[in-house]
Design a protein around this motif. Structure first.
Motif, PDB file in Angstrom:
ATOM      1  N   LEU A 105       0.831  -1.215   0.000  1.00 23.35           N
ATOM      2  CA  LEU A 105       0.000   0.000   0.000  1.00 23.35           C
ATOM      3  C   LEU A 105       0.864   1.263   0.000  1.00 23.35           C
ATOM      4  N   LEU A 106       1.988   1.222   0.728  1.00 20.34           N
ATOM      5  CA  LEU A 106       2.861   2.409   0.741  1.00 20.34           C
ATOM      6  C   LEU A 106       3.429   2.680  -0.646  1.00 20.34           C
ATOM      7  N   LEU A 143       4.071  -4.484  20.242  1.00 20.22           N
ATOM      8  CA  LEU A 143       5.205  -3.559  20.092  1.00 20.22           C
ATOM      9  C   LEU A 143       5.952  -3.824  18.783  1.00 20.22           C
ATOM     10  N   ALA A 144       6.097  -5.101  18.430  1.00 22.57           N
ATOM     11  CA  ALA A 144       6.788  -5.435  17.174  1.00 22.57           C
ATOM     12  C   ALA A 144       5.996  -4.885  15.982  1.00 22.57           C
ATOM     13  N   ALA A 145       4.690  -5.028  16.022  1.00 25.62           N
ATOM     14  CA  ALA A 145       3.848  -4.509  14.925  1.00 25.62           C
ATOM     15  C   ALA A 145       3.963  -2.983  14.865  1.00 25.62           C
ATOM     16  N   ALA A 146       3.939  -2.337  16.043  1.00 21.83           N
ATOM     17  CA  ALA A 146       4.025  -0.868  16.084  1.00 21.83           C
ATOM     18  C   ALA A 146       5.364  -0.386  15.525  1.00 21.83           C
ATOM     19  N   HIS A 147       6.461  -1.092  15.907  1.00 24.80           N
ATOM     20  CA  HIS A 147       7.793  -0.693  15.399  1.00 24.80           C
ATOM     21  C   HIS A 147       7.843  -0.814  13.887  1.00 24.80           C
ATOM     22  N   ARG A 172       8.244   1.709   8.646  1.00 23.95           N
ATOM     23  CA  ARG A 172       7.810   1.757   7.241  1.00 23.95           C
ATOM     24  C   ARG A 172       7.199   3.111   6.858  1.00 23.95           C
ATOM     25  N   GLY A 173       6.788   3.904   7.869  1.00 23.67           N
ATOM     26  CA  GLY A 173       6.203   5.209   7.552  1.00 23.67           C
ATOM     27  C   GLY A 173       4.686   5.258   7.595  1.00 23.67           C
ATOM     28  N   ILE A 174       4.089   4.358   8.372  1.00 23.10           N
ATOM     29  CA  ILE A 174       2.630   4.405   8.590  1.00 23.10           C
ATOM     30  C   ILE A 174       2.310   5.643   9.436  1.00 23.10           C
ATOM     31  N   ASP A 175       1.139   6.257   9.179  1.00 25.34           N
ATOM     32  CA  ASP A 175       0.812   7.529   9.841  1.00 25.34           C
ATOM     33  C   ASP A 175       0.159   7.364  11.210  1.00 25.34           C
TER      34      ASP A 175
END
Ligand SMILES: Cc1cc2nc3c(=O)[nH]c(=O)nc-3n(C[C@H](O)[C@H](O)[C@H](O)COP(=O)(O)O)c2cc1C
Length: 341
Positions: free
Chosen positions: A204-205, A231-235, A240-243
């Motif tokens: 998507l990015l 936490l791993a998903a958030a990192h 990757r630059g998710i907003d």
């Protein structure tokens, strides 16, 4: 008071039927009445306006995904005082969802149990509806479009499935959400694991980077993730630059419920979700809050619970179950409490 009497009548009828009836009324209202809010309406109080991921929100309370999956009532939500609306979940392929009954109220716990399974008309139909609202000048608050994986699509093909929906909706969405956290599509939540999530997010990015208007991209997570996995998903999202991160979807846990629990699978929303979703929001915000925005959702019933989400790190908040229990005055009551509190 009037809604309380109506609610006891409505709560005597099958929950999904009442939802459908409410949607019929709200979509008729949306089509025929162009309600605009007065400048002095509390839902437009300048003290509550904010800019998050580049978008301006008149107030921080939004309608959570799942209520208006197919974008049928956008003007009504604005008129009821919501500061933004998240439509969806929509999927690449239109699909009927799971067998009925699949939506239940748990009034003793101020909760709902649902196993709807992404019943929706498809991403393209949603985009057509949003186009039509926009062309008629009826959209006055930010609109998010929440995307899920079609049930028929295998996990390995998830990136292409999300990409199709993204391409269909990106032009008419103010922001787009990758939903990998609903418990009612088999295997969906496994897509929160970093390798799988990276595949979807990167697809998507890349599409987003080719667009003239970059759409803010958010990821919605489940409250049932172990802290380390969350936490791993958030990192990964930050790198990757998710907003933004939306915390959280419904829970498969049945802990803390005091009243009767309907049999079978499904996600619990409402008051029993408040504690875990707020704790997870705080955990993630404390870790990556400087680099990514947070939307807090789960058990917001009043200004106090909304305030708690803001304090835990949310820039925006959403509610679904609170609106079901609170009725048409819900958004304005919460917002009013935020202004005075
Ligand atoms: C009946 C129902 C349907 C839902 N459908 C969706 C959905 O399609 N996509 C999604 O991301 N979340 C969905 N949700 C989750 C809500 O958006 C929200 O994350 C969750 O209910 C917690 O908020 P609440 O306690 O205010 O209800 C649904 C919730 C309910 C109760």
């Amino acid at each position: 008071m009037a809604y309380r009497s109506l609610r006891s009548l409505a709560f005597a009828v099958d929950a999904e039927r009442v939802h459908r009836l409410a949607m019929l009324g709200l979509s008729a209202w949306s089509r025929f009445c162009d309600v605009d809010l007065d400048a002095d309406d509390v839902a437009r109080d300048p003290a509550l306006a904010r800019t998050v991921f580049g978008l301006t929100f008149p107030n921080p309370l939004g309608l959570a995904a799942g209520f208006d999956k197919d974008a049928e009532c956008v003007p009504a939500w604005q008129a009821l005082g919501f500061g933004f609306v998240e439509v969806g979940t929509v999927t690449r392929h239109p699909q009927p969802g799971n067998d009925k009954p699949r939506l239940f109220r748990l009034p003793a716990d101020r909760a709902l149990l649902n196993r709807l399974g992404f019943n929706n008309h498809g991403a393209e139909a949603c985009a057509r509806r949003l186009t039509s609202w926009r062309q008629r000048g009826r959209v006055k608050v930010p609109i998010g479009v929440n995307l899920g994986k079609s049930k028929a699509t295998e996990a390995k093909d998830a990136p292409a499935d999300y990409a199709f929906s993204f391409n269909a909706c990106a032009d008419v969405a103010d922001y787009v959400v990758v939903n990998v956290s609903s418990p009612n599509t088999p295997g969906l939540r496994d897509l929160q694991q970093t390798a799988a999530l990276a595949g979807i997010v990167d697809a998507l990015l890349e599409l987003n980077a080719q667009r003239t208007r970059r759409v803010p991209l958010l990821v919605k997570v489940a409250p049932d993730l172990a802290d380390d996995d969350a936490l791993a998903a958030a990192h990964l999202c930050v790198e990757r630059g998710i907003d933004g991160l939306i915390v959280s979807n419904t829970t498969i846990a049945r802990t803390g419920l005091t009243g009767p629990i309907p049999e079978g699978p499904g996600g619990i929303s409402g008051a029993p979700l408040f504690e875990r979703s707020t704790a997870l929001l705080k955990l993630l915000h404390d870790d990556v809050g400087q680099r990514i925005a947070f939307v807090g959702v789960g058990g917001v019933f009043d200004a106090g619970s909304a305030q708690a989400k803001l304090k835990a790190g949310a820039s925006l908040i959403q509610s679904y179950t609170g609106f079901v229990y609170g009725g048409p005055g819900f958004a304005r009551d919460v917002v009013k409490g935020l202004v005075s509190g």
